[in-house]
Design a protein around this motif. Structure first.
Motif: not given
Length: 96
Positions: A1-26
């Motif tokens: 079985m192939t997952f050609l239309h697999r959605r990107a994991n939102p944890v690796f999105s730019d938005e989650y990077q901002l969340l992580r940066d905000t928590l880390l900076d704090a």
């Protein structure tokens, strides 16, 4: 079985990077180590490390608990993150 239309994991999105940066900076601004935060949360240090390196999602309740554990106001911290997200959305809109 192939997952050609697999959605990107939102944890690796730019938005989650901002969340992580905000928590880390704090956390760093509060001079709290990963180990200290983990103890305050009742979690392992690796749990905090996985959040900060993007291997684990943060839900609203966990965001609140992390903010409180480092002595930050969760509402102000979220507002700071929201401003960054607005800036990111505006930058993305200009590119399209």
């Amino acid at each position: 079985m192939t997952f050609l239309h697999r959605r990107a994991n939102p944890v690796f999105s730019d938005e989650y990077q901002l969340l992580r940066d905000t928590l880390l900076d704090a956390r760093l601004g509060a001079s709290v180590t990963q180990r200290d935060l983990a103890e305050r949360l009742g979690k392992s240090r690796s749990h905090v490390a996985r959040i900060e390196c993007g291997q684990r999602r943060v839900d609203t309740l966990e965001f609140y608990r992390i903010a409180r554990s480092i002595g930050a106001d969760p509402v102000k911290l979220f507002e700071a993150m929201a401003r960054k997200l607005d800036g990111l959305a505006a930058a993305n809109a200009r590119r399209t």
